[in-house]
Design a protein around this motif. Structure first.
Motif, PDB file in Angstrom:
ATOM      1  N   LYS A   4       0.833  -1.204   0.000  1.00 33.78           N
ATOM      2  CA  LYS A   4       0.000   0.000   0.000  1.00 33.78           C
ATOM      3  C   LYS A   4       0.866   1.252   0.000  1.00 33.78           C
ATOM      4  CE  LYS A   4      -4.050   2.015   0.318  1.00 33.78           C
ATOM      5  NZ  LYS A   4      -5.041   1.948  -0.778  1.00 33.78           N
ATOM      6  N   TYR A   5       1.993   1.188   0.698  1.00 35.38           N
ATOM      7  CA  TYR A   5       2.903   2.336   0.741  1.00 35.38           C
ATOM      8  C   TYR A   5       3.450   2.648  -0.655  1.00 35.38           C
ATOM      9  CZ  TYR A   5       7.183   4.966   1.641  1.00 35.38           C
ATOM     10  OH  TYR A   5       8.190   5.899   1.603  1.00 35.38           O
ATOM     11  N   LEU A   6       3.789   1.607  -1.421  1.00 33.80           N
ATOM     12  CA  LEU A   6       4.288   1.820  -2.783  1.00 33.80           C
ATOM     13  C   LEU A   6       3.262   2.525  -3.659  1.00 33.80           C
ATOM     14  CD1 LEU A   6       6.076  -1.588  -3.509  1.00 33.80           C
ATOM     15  CD2 LEU A   6       7.161   0.633  -3.179  1.00 33.80           C
ATOM     16  N   ASP A   7       2.008   2.353  -3.350  1.00 30.00           N
ATOM     17  CA  ASP A   7       0.953   2.932  -4.163  1.00 30.00           C
ATOM     18  C   ASP A   7       0.659   4.384  -3.805  1.00 30.00           C
ATOM     19  OD1 ASP A   7      -1.115   2.584  -6.188  1.00 30.00           O
ATOM     20  OD2 ASP A   7      -2.525   2.798  -4.531  1.00 30.00           O
ATOM     21  N   GLN A   8       0.985   4.825  -2.570  1.00 26.43           N
ATOM     22  CA  GLN A   8       0.540   6.150  -2.129  1.00 26.43           C
ATOM     23  C   GLN A   8       1.636   6.998  -1.491  1.00 26.43           C
ATOM     24  OE1 GLN A   8      -2.453   5.226   0.837  1.00 26.43           O
ATOM     25  NE2 GLN A   8      -0.945   5.236   2.475  1.00 26.43           N
ATOM     26  N   PHE A   9       2.902   6.580  -1.557  1.00 25.37           N
ATOM     27  CA  PHE A   9       3.922   7.338  -0.813  1.00 25.37           C
ATOM     28  C   PHE A   9       4.156   8.736  -1.403  1.00 25.37           C
ATOM     29  CE2 PHE A   9       6.466   5.318  -4.128  1.00 25.37           C
ATOM     30  CZ  PHE A   9       7.351   6.309  -4.496  1.00 25.37           C
TER      31      PHE A   9
END
Length: 483
Positions: A158-163
């Protein structure tokens, strides 16, 4: 040899050699990802070397100390011949002292390369997770992000998608030192990834473009996530500003609690000691504006770093998508499957380096000059699907009439005729069977079309008086003592 002009000539030659080596390098088309990366890093080294030598030349041409002008005056003045012979004497003295000095041509430097060493250095640049620049390795930045206070805790995928969505992070978190450290780590990693995975990408131009658009937007207060009509609305929160402490509050409850605190009472007492009993609305507004400007100037580098990261992520969107797919796939595998998958990736990468790109050729057509199958109509026009066997060539099969006609003068057919003891003349054109070749050879001998050489009848000898005899007659007369 400290001649300024000679140093300039040598620098110009070096630049030309490096430029030529760069062109030759770019003319070579790499087949695999690793080869392409090695080539780009090699070209980057060439470009940096040209820049260094160009700067060196610029310094020489500027001639700050005047040595270049003095040297030119010395060789063009009245004593030009004296200067010439003095330099010639220095050159002779140098070669007399070092008669066996080895001189290596400059172009050899670019021809001799250690490919194994270059690949080893390339592998050291990337972590195992990055796979030579195919994926991003954001674990360090992810660890710092999840340790920030008051942020939504998410998993790595999820972090890769919204960082890069910084506008969702509250302003009070962005003002903390931990967030500044996290943002610096994120920016440094992405810039490092650019330099390692895309060495020829002009990162400086990208930064200048972002800064050029950021400055007007920041002055106008329209930067996404940093709009002035956001969390700190000066006019609406005027009653929540403490002039004694020079601090703005966003909530009524926090402001009320602040008024009863020790720091506020101490600041208010300090104002009373200075004789300030009341602050006018204009002075209060001016203090708020100054505080707001101070806070915005303090947060400007943070906002600038966020815009840079957003731009980097938009350029690396393909790598980020590949990383997300790779991570999602790994999460579904067991430990044994992960090990097997890693081994398979290594084997595939090795096969990719060793083998050329596969060409779709279901009809098995011959390859043309460009390495691709020729058109089918051309294949049919030249009759390349017709087989022509030749028994004399060891039953070798020639495809097409043109190749068959040409092979009679090639080494394979000539060697076969030589083994048969038959001369490879025009009479034997179109003869492919050994039996037919022997039959024709006998017929040619009987018809005297192919004349055999007989030494006893064709060799000529001359006696002392100038009479000419063939070998048989000469030997008979000599045995009889008549010569």
């Amino acid at each position: 040899m400290n001649s300024i002009l000679e140093l300039q000539r040598k620098a110009h030659e070096e630049i030309e050699r490096v430029e030529e080596a760069t062109v030759q390098e770019l003319l070579t088309k790499p087949k695999a990802h690793k080869e392409k990366l090695v080539q780009e890093h090699r070209v980057k080294t060439f470009v940096e070397r040209v820049q260094q030598r160009s700067q060196y030349l610029l310094d020489l041409y500027q001639d700050v100390d005047g040595s270049r002008k003095a040297e030119i005056d010395a060789i063009t003045g009245a004593s030009d011949f004296g200067e010439f012979y003095a330099r010639l004497r220095d050159i002779k003295d140098y070669h007399r002292r070092y008669p066996h000095a080895a001189v290596e041509p400059m172009e050899l430097e670019f021809q001799e390369r250690d490919l194994e060493k270059e690949e080893e250095e390339l592998e050291k640049m990337f972590s195992g997770e990055e796979a030579l620049g195919k994926y991003l390795d954001m674990h360090e930045a992810f660890d710092q992000y999840v340790n920030l206070e008051k942020v939504n805790k998410v998993n790595y995928l999820k972090y890769l998608d919204q960082f890069q969505k910084f506008e969702s992070i509250p302003r009070e978190i962005k003002s903390s030192p931990a967030y500044a450290t996290y943002l610096q780590t994120l920016q440094t990693y992405l810039e490092s990834f650019f330099e390692r995975s895309q060495p020829l990408f002009d990162l400086r131009e990208t930064r200048q473009g972002v800064m050029a658009t950021f400055e007007p937007s920041w002055e106008a207060g329209t930067v996404v996530g940093w709009r002035q009509d956001g969390a700190m609305e000066i006019d609406q929160n005027a009653e929540l500003f403490c002039p004694a402490c020079n601090k703005q509050f966003s909530k009524k409850s926090v402001y009320t609690a602040h008024l009863t605190g020790k720091k506020h009472k101490k600041a208010a007492s300090a104002l009373l000691e200075k004789g300030v009993t009341e602050i006018s609305p204009e002075e209060k507004k001016k203090a708020r504006l100054a505080k707001e400007k101070e806070e915005r100037d303090k947060m400007k580098p943070i906002a600038m770093a966020e815009q840079l990261v957003k731009e980097y992520v938009s350029i690396l969107s393909a790598q980020r998508d590949e990383t997300k797919a790779h991570v999602e796939r790994k999460q579904t595998l067991t430990t044994e499957e992960l090990v097997a998958d890693a081994v398979e990736e290594i084997e595939l990468s090795e096969e990719e380096e060793e083998e050329e790109e596969k060409i779709y050729n279901p009809l098995k057509l011959p390859l043309g000059w460009d390495g691709k199958p020729i058109p089918y109509w051309l294949y049919k026009l030249h009759g390349l699907g017709v087989e022509y066997p030749c028994e004399i060539c060891g039953n070798f099969v020639y495809m097409g009439r043109k190749a068959f006609d040409r092979h009679f003068q090639e080494w394979r057919h000539a060697h076969g005729m030589r083994c048969l003891g038959i001369p490879n003349t025009r009479h034997f054109h179109e003869i492919t069977l050994i039996e037919d070749a022997y039959a024709l050879w006998e017929r040619l001998k009987q018809g005297s079309k192919t004349e055999q050489f007989r030494a006893d009848l064709m060799e000529e000898f001359e006696d002392a008086d100038g009479n000419v005899f063939n070998k048989k007659t000469y030997d008979d007369l000599k045995r009889q003592g008549l010569l």
